[in-house]
Design a protein around this motif. Sequence first.
Motif, PDB file in Angstrom:
ATOM      1  N   LEU A 134       0.756  -1.254  -0.004  1.00  0.00           N
ATOM      2  CA  LEU A 134      -0.033  -0.022   0.065  1.00  0.00           C
ATOM      3  C   LEU A 134       0.922   1.242  -0.217  1.00  0.00           C
ATOM      4  N   SER A 135       0.107   2.502  -0.308  1.00  0.00           N
ATOM      5  CA  SER A 135       1.170   3.541  -0.492  1.00  0.00           C
ATOM      6  C   SER A 135       1.109   4.099   1.220  1.00  0.00           C
ATOM      7  N   ASN A 136       2.041   4.881   1.182  1.00  0.00           N
ATOM      8  CA  ASN A 136       2.054   5.559   2.634  1.00  0.00           C
ATOM      9  C   ASN A 136       1.053   6.265   3.000  1.00  0.00           C
ATOM     10  N   GLN A 137       0.592   5.873   4.403  1.00  0.00           N
ATOM     11  CA  GLN A 137      -0.625   6.699   5.017  1.00  0.00           C
ATOM     12  C   GLN A 137      -1.969   6.457   4.292  1.00  0.00           C
ATOM     13  N   SER A 138      -3.049   6.946   4.839  1.00  0.00           N
ATOM     14  CA  SER A 138      -4.451   6.879   4.177  1.00  0.00           C
ATOM     15  C   SER A 138      -4.835   5.500   3.949  1.00  0.00           C
ATOM     16  N   TRP A 139      -4.421   4.572   4.671  1.00  0.00           N
ATOM     17  CA  TRP A 139      -4.778   3.055   4.568  1.00  0.00           C
ATOM     18  C   TRP A 139      -5.382   2.806   6.013  1.00  0.00           C
ATOM     19  N   PHE A 140      -6.613   2.240   6.094  1.00  0.00           N
ATOM     20  CA  PHE A 140      -7.061   2.041   7.379  1.00  0.00           C
ATOM     21  C   PHE A 140      -7.764   0.774   7.437  1.00  0.00           C
ATOM     22  N   SER A 141      -8.124   0.114   8.508  1.00  0.00           N
ATOM     23  CA  SER A 141      -8.853  -1.156   8.782  1.00  0.00           C
ATOM     24  C   SER A 141     -10.325  -0.830   8.733  1.00  0.00           C
ATOM     25  N   THR A 142     -10.913  -0.555   7.740  1.00  0.00           N
ATOM     26  CA  THR A 142     -12.417  -0.155   7.778  1.00  0.00           C
ATOM     27  C   THR A 142     -13.282  -1.009   7.413  1.00  0.00           C
ATOM     28  N   ASN A 143     -14.288  -0.876   8.146  1.00  0.00           N
ATOM     29  CA  ASN A 143     -15.316  -2.127   8.161  1.00  0.00           C
ATOM     30  C   ASN A 143     -16.398  -1.817   7.274  1.00  0.00           C
ATOM     31  N   GLN A 144     -17.092  -2.870   6.449  1.00  0.00           N
ATOM     32  CA  GLN A 144     -17.746  -2.507   5.298  1.00  0.00           C
ATOM     33  C   GLN A 144     -19.359  -1.933   5.926  1.00  0.00           C
ATOM     34  N   PHE A 145     -19.372  -2.309   7.203  1.00  0.00           N
ATOM     35  CA  PHE A 145     -20.776  -1.651   7.750  1.00  0.00           C
ATOM     36  C   PHE A 145     -20.561   0.053   8.363  1.00  0.00           C
ATOM     37  N   SER A 146     -19.390   0.391   8.365  1.00  0.00           N
ATOM     38  CA  SER A 146     -19.348   1.712   9.135  1.00  0.00           C
ATOM     39  C   SER A 146     -19.688   3.016   7.962  1.00  0.00           C
ATOM     40  N   LEU A 147     -20.137   2.672   6.767  1.00  0.00           N
ATOM     41  CA  LEU A 147     -20.487   3.752   5.897  1.00  0.00           C
ATOM     42  C   LEU A 147     -21.198   4.994   6.591  1.00  0.00           C
ATOM     43  N   THR A 272     -13.752   1.564   1.141  1.00  0.00           N
ATOM     44  CA  THR A 272     -12.569   0.550   0.930  1.00  0.00           C
ATOM     45  C   THR A 272     -11.849   0.984   2.191  1.00  0.00           C
ATOM     46  N   ASN A 273     -10.488   0.522   2.176  1.00  0.00           N
ATOM     47  CA  ASN A 273      -9.493   0.947   2.945  1.00  0.00           C
ATOM     48  C   ASN A 273      -8.590   1.967   2.935  1.00  0.00           C
ATOM     49  N   PHE A 274      -8.896   2.743   1.468  1.00  0.00           N
ATOM     50  CA  PHE A 274      -8.096   3.865   1.187  1.00  0.00           C
ATOM     51  C   PHE A 274      -8.910   5.176   1.278  1.00  0.00           C
ATOM     52  N   HIS A 275      -8.356   5.817   2.024  1.00  0.00           N
ATOM     53  CA  HIS A 275      -9.116   7.197   2.428  1.00  0.00           C
ATOM     54  C   HIS A 275      -7.971   8.372   2.414  1.00  0.00           C
ATOM     55  N   PRO A 276      -7.596   8.956   1.126  1.00  0.00           N
ATOM     56  CA  PRO A 276      -6.811   9.698   0.995  1.00  0.00           C
ATOM     57  C   PRO A 276      -7.151  11.035   1.603  1.00  0.00           C
ATOM     58  N   PHE A 277      -6.285  11.967   2.008  1.00  0.00           N
ATOM     59  CA  PHE A 277      -6.525  13.289   2.544  1.00  0.00           C
ATOM     60  C   PHE A 277      -6.054  14.292   1.655  1.00  0.00           C
ATOM     61  N   LYS A 278      -5.393  13.984   0.388  1.00  0.00           N
ATOM     62  CA  LYS A 278      -4.989  15.083  -0.495  1.00  0.00           C
ATOM     63  C   LYS A 278      -4.695  14.305  -1.690  1.00  0.00           C
ATOM     64  N   SER A 449     -10.513  16.054   5.917  1.00  0.00           N
ATOM     65  CA  SER A 449      -9.761  16.970   4.864  1.00  0.00           C
ATOM     66  C   SER A 449     -10.737  17.011   3.662  1.00  0.00           C
ATOM     67  N   ARG A 450     -10.124  17.797   2.501  1.00  0.00           N
ATOM     68  CA  ARG A 450     -11.379  17.785   1.510  1.00  0.00           C
ATOM     69  C   ARG A 450     -10.118  17.397  -0.075  1.00  0.00           C
ATOM     70  N   LEU A 451     -10.614  16.460  -0.928  1.00  0.00           N
ATOM     71  CA  LEU A 451     -10.036  16.609  -2.364  1.00  0.00           C
ATOM     72  C   LEU A 451     -10.111  17.888  -2.937  1.00  0.00           C
ATOM     73  N   GLU A 452      -9.124  18.395  -3.709  1.00  0.00           N
ATOM     74  CA  GLU A 452      -9.489  19.444  -4.430  1.00  0.00           C
ATOM     75  C   GLU A 452      -9.841  19.335  -5.857  1.00  0.00           C
ATOM     76  N   SER A 453      -9.075  18.381  -6.327  1.00  0.00           N
ATOM     77  CA  SER A 453      -9.308  18.183  -7.950  1.00  0.00           C
ATOM     78  C   SER A 453     -10.481  17.115  -8.328  1.00  0.00           C
ATOM     79  N   PHE A 454     -10.755  16.317  -7.307  1.00  0.00           N
ATOM     80  CA  PHE A 454     -11.505  15.109  -7.353  1.00  0.00           C
ATOM     81  C   PHE A 454     -12.984  15.192  -6.648  1.00  0.00           C
TER      82      PHE A 454
END
Length: 508
Positions: A134-147, A272-278, A449-454
């Motif tokens: 995985l890439s550095n940071q922004s990856w978490f053990s996210t449960n599918q029921f936590s939406l 998913t497990n990927f939650h980027p902040f930028k 945080s918020r993504l700017e371009s996406f």
Amino acid sequence: MENAIAGRCSHQLWLVFLILFVLCFVLFHFDYSTMMPADNELPFSLDQINPVAVSENQTHLATNQSVTDESVGEESDADTCLGRYVYVHNLPSRFNYGLLKNCQSLTRGTNSNMCPYLANLGLGTEIENSQGVLSNQSWFSTNQFSLEVIFHNKMKRYECLTNDSSLASAIFVPYYAGLDISQYLWSPNISVRDSPGKDLLNWLVERPEWKKMWGRDHFLVAGRISWDFRRQTDDASDWGTKFRFLPESQNMTMMSVESSSWKNDFAIPYPTNFHPFKDSQVIEWQSSVRTQDRSYLFTFAGAPRPDLSNSVRGVVIEQCRSSKACKFINCSSEGNECDNPVNLMKVFRRSVYCLQPPGDSYTRRSIFDSILAGCIPVFFHPGTAYAQYLWHLPGNGTEYSVYIPVKDVKNWNGSVEKILLGISKDKELAMREEVIGLIPNIIYSDPRSRLESFEDAFDLAVNGVLERIERVRCVIREGKDPSIGFAEGDDYKYTFSEWQGYEKDPLF
């Protein structure tokens, strides 16, 4: 003579001063009156333009509201939030925050523990040792029921919140519906299962916001499939609650990880497990999966379903196990290979195609894990994706996926490997590029945080529900009944007939 002239000049100057004084007084009085509020109208408040902090007992913000008075003219900026304002109900804590405080009770009837997954605003604990997968940071053990928790926390930072419900284009109900019913799904008492939803509706209908459109501008999010909220009988052996069949609930729009066949339910991606902040983290990940070597032709990650003897899943597992070109990831309690997202993503990144047969329900979180890895999904039923994620995936499914329709597994003797080998390299590369381009659409960026371009999955979901509610307003303005078609069933949504064109689309 000079004294006479001086007297006349003095008199004229006095008259001029008098006239100027009267004019100034009239102008001042007129200008001041325009700044005073009219009868029964409150003067403009600073609370309307300054954001207020969000606490457990206050879940809505006052947004910056652009001045739209015509007297300002061209000097004022256009209100970029016009038509996009959202008001968030300040629910009693038992419908959301109280559930998180009692997280141990959220998975009664199972061996799971939801508490660790609720850390970091619902993202779960951060994955620190990714073994270079995985890439550095922004990856978490996210449960599918936590939406619903993630969505609520992202809504708190939505740029067009308002604490004035009269300005709102939509009303968000931050009810953690999936977590709430997870406490009672295994209860034999259907009254116990149904009571939380009834309590919520009783609270909502007493609010002045409800009476504006009788709930048709209200929406909520559930982290479970919509079918869990649509028990059609009062038989205790039937699964779920009847929340979505209650009259008041039918007036609302619900977004969940899998929609039902009713038109007031909409599907949005599993987390998913990927939650980027930028933005750069998204671009970096896309570049990584684009250049990835893929040694497996196809992969299936899942558990067998012995109780579903006529399911295509069993055939898929059998064909995968018997093929040297396929990698099978056993997600059963015996294999237990899917709990670690690093293991799962490692295989998906090395696979050209990822098989997505239905399981306990039509959809799977694995759809979005495979897209995230740049692995082309292979679907066997239209209800797995094509009839679901209308706001997040392309309308033409052949742009990003392979469709192998299996209406009756007893009569199907096709070979998955043979079909996939028949797809040209150019077609494969085009589909993969489309899949990689979809990654921003199917991820929920870090709520802090918020993504700017996406636009991420949250942004697309909010846009979709705002457009739906605006269509209802158009119906009302035309003098028509907004209830017609709003919550009707669509019996053809999950049939193969609507997707016959996919079978004829060339794969080579």
